[in-house]
Scaffold this active site. Structure first.
Site, PDB file in Angstrom:
ATOM      1  N   MET A 287     -37.619  43.695  44.688  1.00 15.20           N
ATOM      2  CA  MET A 287     -37.079  42.721  43.741  1.00 15.20           C
ATOM      3  C   MET A 287     -37.173  43.255  42.318  1.00 15.20           C
ATOM      4  O   MET A 287     -38.216  43.749  41.890  1.00 15.20           O
ATOM      5  CB  MET A 287     -37.866  41.401  43.890  1.00 15.20           C
ATOM      6  CG  MET A 287     -37.448  40.315  42.936  1.00 15.20           C
ATOM      7  SD  MET A 287     -35.717  39.799  43.204  1.00 15.20           S
ATOM      8  CE  MET A 287     -35.262  39.364  41.531  1.00 15.20           C
TER       9      MET A 287
ATOM     10  N   HIS B 288     -31.987  51.485  43.129  1.00 14.72           N
ATOM     11  CA  HIS B 288     -31.273  50.199  43.108  1.00 14.72           C
ATOM     12  C   HIS B 288     -31.969  49.209  42.166  1.00 14.72           C
ATOM     13  O   HIS B 288     -31.329  48.626  41.293  1.00 14.72           O
ATOM     14  CB  HIS B 288     -31.193  49.635  44.528  1.00 14.72           C
ATOM     15  CG  HIS B 288     -30.476  48.334  44.628  1.00 14.72           C
ATOM     16  ND1 HIS B 288     -29.152  48.239  44.971  1.00 14.72           N
ATOM     17  CD2 HIS B 288     -30.899  47.057  44.417  1.00 14.72           C
ATOM     18  CE1 HIS B 288     -28.782  46.970  44.977  1.00 14.72           C
ATOM     19  NE2 HIS B 288     -29.834  46.222  44.648  1.00 14.72           N
ATOM     20  N   GLU B 289     -33.261  49.043  42.343  1.00 15.08           N
ATOM     21  CA  GLU B 289     -33.967  48.051  41.512  1.00 15.08           C
ATOM     22  C   GLU B 289     -33.968  48.487  40.050  1.00 15.08           C
ATOM     23  O   GLU B 289     -33.813  47.673  39.142  1.00 15.08           O
ATOM     24  CB  GLU B 289     -35.400  47.807  42.001  1.00 15.08           C
ATOM     25  CG  GLU B 289     -35.530  47.432  43.486  1.00 15.08           C
ATOM     26  CD  GLU B 289     -34.590  46.336  43.957  1.00 15.08           C
ATOM     27  OE1 GLU B 289     -34.251  45.456  43.152  1.00 15.08           O
ATOM     28  OE2 GLU B 289     -34.177  46.367  45.141  1.00 15.08           O
TER      29      GLU B 289
ATOM     30  N   GLU C 297     -24.972  42.494  42.533  1.00 12.94           N
ATOM     31  CA  GLU C 297     -25.368  43.227  43.744  1.00 12.94           C
ATOM     32  C   GLU C 297     -24.314  44.260  44.168  1.00 12.94           C
ATOM     33  O   GLU C 297     -24.655  45.399  44.478  1.00 12.94           O
ATOM     34  CB  GLU C 297     -25.697  42.269  44.885  1.00 12.94           C
ATOM     35  CG  GLU C 297     -26.934  41.402  44.628  1.00 12.94           C
ATOM     36  CD  GLU C 297     -28.196  42.192  44.318  1.00 12.94           C
ATOM     37  OE1 GLU C 297     -28.217  43.422  44.508  1.00 12.94           O
ATOM     38  OE2 GLU C 297     -29.185  41.574  43.848  1.00 12.94           O
TER      39      GLU C 297
HETATM   40  N1  B3K Z   1     -32.217  40.897  44.234  1.00  8.86           N
HETATM   41  C1  B3K Z   1     -33.112  41.117  45.329  1.00  8.86           C
HETATM   42  C2  B3K Z   1     -32.805  40.290  46.516  1.00  8.86           C
HETATM   43  C3  B3K Z   1     -33.271  38.894  46.452  1.00  8.86           C
HETATM   44  C4  B3K Z   1     -33.090  38.198  47.774  1.00  8.86           C
HETATM   45  C5  B3K Z   1     -33.409  36.768  47.700  1.00  8.86           C
HETATM   46  N2  B3K Z   1     -33.402  36.152  49.003  1.00  8.86           N
HETATM   47  C6  B3K Z   1     -33.175  42.551  45.724  1.00  8.86           C
HETATM   48  C7  B3K Z   1     -32.026  43.382  45.335  1.00  8.86           C
HETATM   49  O1  B3K Z   1     -30.901  43.186  45.737  1.00  8.86           O
HETATM   50  O2  B3K Z   1     -32.217  44.265  44.556  1.00  8.86           O
HETATM   51 ZN    ZN Z   2     -29.890  44.258  44.281  1.00  8.91          ZN
END
Ligand code: B3K
Ligand code: ZN
Length: 852
Positions: free
Chosen positions: A262, A296-297, A319
């Site tokens: 996350m 990605h994060e 995303e």
């Molecule tokens: N943004 C988070 C995913 C959150 C999921 C919530 N159920 C990870 C990501 O896509 O980077």
């Molecule tokens: Zn993401």
């Protein structure tokens, strides 16, 4: 039931109030944890609406407006404040019990540490708030806890104060995040960790402190994550001209986590699976996964955090774009072709399945019951394909100009997918009006191809027709970038270009051929569509040898194999004998012997298409015939190429490099299907392995060949790794996907293994999730036992962790391709779930759609 009501994109309205600042004081004290939230709130314009705050599973202790008690009322999921004030200070005190939180949303405990997960709507389990992404506030966070137990107290932004609390053994810290952010990016962690530190100097010369926190004893496994972070930071500067903005970047790895990681501002929380690695315990694939998820994060810091989503229907804004960016990062770091192949597999095997099933939705969904159900392969991966198509249409330069315009216009804002496309359009001057339909239309477009060649004029003509529909609704014509290469009879490339395919039916002509060219169509999967195209073995063999694109060569090999399997399925159904065409065998032999192809690509070609992926190619499947035919074709190829496979296996055995390992292990897996003779190879490889990739490949080959040594190897592996949960996940998974008639009983007894726990999502996914998603033949057993078992597990998880349950139900709702008997059994299982008195809204949404 009001909790199961859908929300609609068309009903969006801007918030009636804004919150400029929030001061949180979190007093961590086990089941008596207290949160004091002080917010500065302003009425957005002149209106009379009440302030309606979101909140779930909270114990409200007190509410004060400008320091005084005020009028309020509570529902299950809201706190409503009635006031005439235009601007005011609101103090809310809530109590929560993180120890009892098994859903892993909001504030919870992971192996003795406190941590949070707020996306999408978890912040409302911490305090009452306007928990929506278009409310951006500046956060100041004070955390207080026992010092010995929780020496590290972390939150977003910069540390501004810390101190001891005399005599109580407690301490506190204060963090301040200078960037306004939506509540879903809030994070808090408290625990005792090992810490790996490093630094990164940005392109403008600022020093950023990098910290990776891991469970005690795992410091030696954090190196690859921090290296990946540094690479990501550098790559984003070089390719996108984007620099990090805070003085510190923290990653905390936790064992209990619902997904991969996350992107909380400055404080990423990661599943240990995407942080911890060393050669003994992690495979080459794990190393790659870590680099990609860390990237990605990190990339979310700009695409997601600095510019965020106006509402959750816009999720693909951050995303889809961030997946595109992480795919580009991986491709720039490693093999572009292999990375592309992996992305194509996700699309064809998972996204196409989602898009033809009951959960089909556009990349920008229009109606949602439970937002967590929409973190899907459609929003993420098809979303990334839509961004990639824009990149193809605009070119790298035009695309980067679009990104620059996007940040100039929207830095610090919560915006929509349309805002993104507008920026791309303005900066490039290319009309994307028709292209926008990709955001609103569900379903996989079908492109039908017809070719003709006129030997007199030497003209080659290709006619393309497109149709798209989802759940019976016909869509509008899309702008499809259609990449094509034309090869002449000698394999020379005569045409290589991207066609703008924008009409329902469109013809393209090419001159100057002396014979019918061989076409490589939709090269590199230039658009997320299904091709209907008659292509014969000779053309496929030509493509495998000569296509300029390595991805197209792989694609031709997949088609060659698939056609062989389908041919034999038909033979079985007609009670005819099975056979594999010699051209197929020779094409694979050519690949094994090739000294020109990259070894990682050869490994991809030799990893023959899975049953699940074959099922995706047809409308209806005869599963029993498919199993026999697929195994037959694999055995035929493997035994015909046995000598070449052994030679390559031996030659590559001592190479310590990922692509060579992949080739060697793909060869071993094929050899294991040939005869028991290869059991000795497997045992030897297992015993001599110096890394997890080779050990695991030996175990897989032993499973594949059903070798007598398997129980002994599994027992050895278990005794070596019983204290390393992430490695035990591999052990669980290996057994869960075995095509063994007794596998369900084995899984049941494995749930009692000391390393297994129903509280940990990684364990559940590796044992039960893998069984349902990847053990095609046993999950879809004719007697329905697979469906019944999954259902019993979903009933259990429905209460403790609905998010994980809802992810695992996928194979049960995608029943349309199966025979009526299996479909009935799957529907019966869904009816059992529908009748549960306390069905979570996560499962409710999927079950209802499936049974509609
Ligand atoms: N943004 C988070 C995913 C959150 C999921 C919530 N159920 C990870 C990501 O896509 O980077
Ligand atoms: Zn993401």
């Amino acid at each position: 039931m009001s909790q199961n009501q859908a929300k609609h994109l068309k009903d969006y309205s801007a918030p009636h109030f804004s919150i400029s600042d929030i001061d949180l004081n979190v007093i961590l004290d086990g089941e008596n944890t207290q949160v004091i939230a002080n917010s500065h709130i302003k009425r957005s314009h002149d209106h009379q609406f009440d302030l309606v705050l979101d909140g779930e599973q909270l114990t409200l202790k007190s509410v004060k407006l400008n320091g005084l008690p005020c009028e309020y009322r509570q529902t299950d999921s809201t706190l409503v404040i009635t006031t005439d004030e235009k601007e005011f200070q609101l103090e809310i005190i809530t109590g929560l019990n993180p120890e009892a939180n098994t859903s892993l949303e909001g504030l919870y405990m992971s192996d003795g540490a406190y941590c949070t997960q707020c996306e999408a709507e978890g912040f409302r389990r911490i305090t009452y708030f306007l928990d929506r992404p278009d409310v951006l506030a500046k956060y100041t966070v004070r955390i207080e806890a026992d010092k010995a137990q929780f020496p590290y107290l972390l939150s977003n932004g910069n540390l501004i104060e810390q101190g001891e609390m005399p005599r109580s053994g407690r301490h506190f810290v204060r963090w301040q995040d200078p960037f306004p952010k939506p509540s879903y990016l809030f994070a808090l962690v408290a625990g005792d960790f090992d810490l790996l530190e490093d630094k990164f100097i940005t392109q403008s010369g600022r020093e950023v402190k990098l910290q990776v926190f891991v469970d005690k004893g795992n410091l030696h496994k954090a190196g690859h994550a921090i290296e990946s972070l540094k690479k990501s930071m550098k790559w984003d500067e070089e390719r996108f001209n984007l620099e990090y903005d805070l003085d510190i970047y923290m990653i905390v790895a936790v064992d209990f986590f619902n997904m991969g990681a996350m992107e909380n501002k400055g404080l990423n929380v990661f599943n240990t699976k995407y942080v911890l690695a060393d050669k003994a315990s992690a495979t080459d694939e794990d190393y790659h996964g870590i680099e990609s998820v860390v990237g990605h994060e990190y990339f979310h810091n700009w695409t997601g955090n600095r510019v965020t989503c106006r509402d959750w229907f816009q999720l693909s804004l951050k995303e889809g774009l961030t997946v595109f960016r992480d795919q580009e990062f991986s491709s720039d770091m490693g093999s572009r072709a292999v990375n592309r192949i992996h992305a194509i597999k996700v699309m064809k095997n998972q996204q196409f399945a989602e898009d033809s099933g009951p959960m089909s939705h556009p990349i920008r969904p229009e109606s949602v019951i439970e937002m967590n159900n929409f973190y899907t392969v459609t929003v993420y991966d098809k979303g990334a394909e839509v961004i990639r198509m824009m990149h193809t249409i605009l070119g790298e330069q035009g695309f980067q100009a679009g990104m620059k315009c996007y940040f100039e216009r929207h830095d610090g804002q919560a915006v929509t997918c349309d805002d993104f496309v507008n920026a791309m359009e303005t900066a490039s001057g290319i009309d994307l009006q028709q292209f926008r339909r990709w955001y609103s239309q569900a379903g996989t477009p079908i492109v039908t191809v017809n070719e003709t060649f006129d030997p007199q004029s030497g003209q080659y003509k290709i006619e393309l027709k497109q149709t798209v529909s989802s759940q019976g609704v016909k869509g509008q014509t899309l702008h499809i970038p259609f990449s094509i290469e034309l090869l002449d009879a000698t394999g020379k490339s005569k045409v290589n270009q991207v066609l703008d395919f924008t009409k329902a039916s469109q013809c393209f002509t090419f001159d100057g051929f002396t014979s019918m060219p061989v076409a490589s169509l939709l090269q590199d999967f230039s658009a997320p569509v299904k091709l209907v195209y008659d292509v014969n073995f000779d053309q496929l063999v030509h493509l495998m040898r000569f296509a300029s694109s390595e991805v197209a060569r792989w694609e031709a090999s997949v088609q060659l194999f698939s056609q062989s399997v389908w041919h034999n399925v038909a033979q079985l159904q007609d009670k005819q004998s099975m056979m594999v065409d010699s051209r197929v065998i020779e094409a694979f032999r050519g690949v094994i012997l090739s000294d020109e192809l990259d070894h990682a690509l050869i490994a991809e070609i030799l990893t023959l298409t899975t049953a699940a992926s074959l099922i995706e190619q047809v409308d209806h499947v005869d599963l029993d015939a498919l199993q026999i035919a697929r195994e037959f074709v694999i055995e035929q190829i493997a035994s015909a190429c046995e000598d070449e496979l052994i030679a390559r296996y031996r030659e590559l055995s001592d190479k310590d490099c990922a692509p060579q390992r992949a080739f060697k292990n793909a060869a071993l897996l094929l050899l294991a299907t040939v005869s028991d003779e290869y059991e000795q190879y497997v045992i030897k490889q297992y015993q001599n392995a110096s890394n997890m990739t080779d050990s695991l490949a030996a175990l897989k080959a032993a499973t594949q060949g059903q070798f007598a040594c398997l129980p002994m190897l599994l027992a050895d592996f278990e005794s070596k790794w019983k204290d390393t949960p992430l490695v035990m996940d591999k052990w669980f998974m290996l057994q869960a996907v075995a095509n063994d008639a007794d596998v369900i009983n084995k899984i049941k007894s494995l749930t009692h293994h000391s390393s297994f726990s129903f509280a940990n999502p990684n364990r559940i996914r590796s044992l039960i999730g893998a069984f349902a998603a990847a053990n095609t033949y046993q999950f879809h057993r004719n007697d329905g036992l697979g469906y019944q078992y999954l259902t019993s597990i979903l009933i259990k998880l429905n209460k403790s962790n609905p998010q994980v349950a809802s992810r695992m139900i996928t194979p049960l709702i995608q029943f349309a391709k199966f025979d009526p008997h299996r479909q009935d059994l799957m529907k019966q299982a869904l009816v059992t779930l529908r009748e549960l008195p306390d069905l979570s809204k996560d499962l409710y949404e999927k079950v209802e759609k499936a049974l509609k």
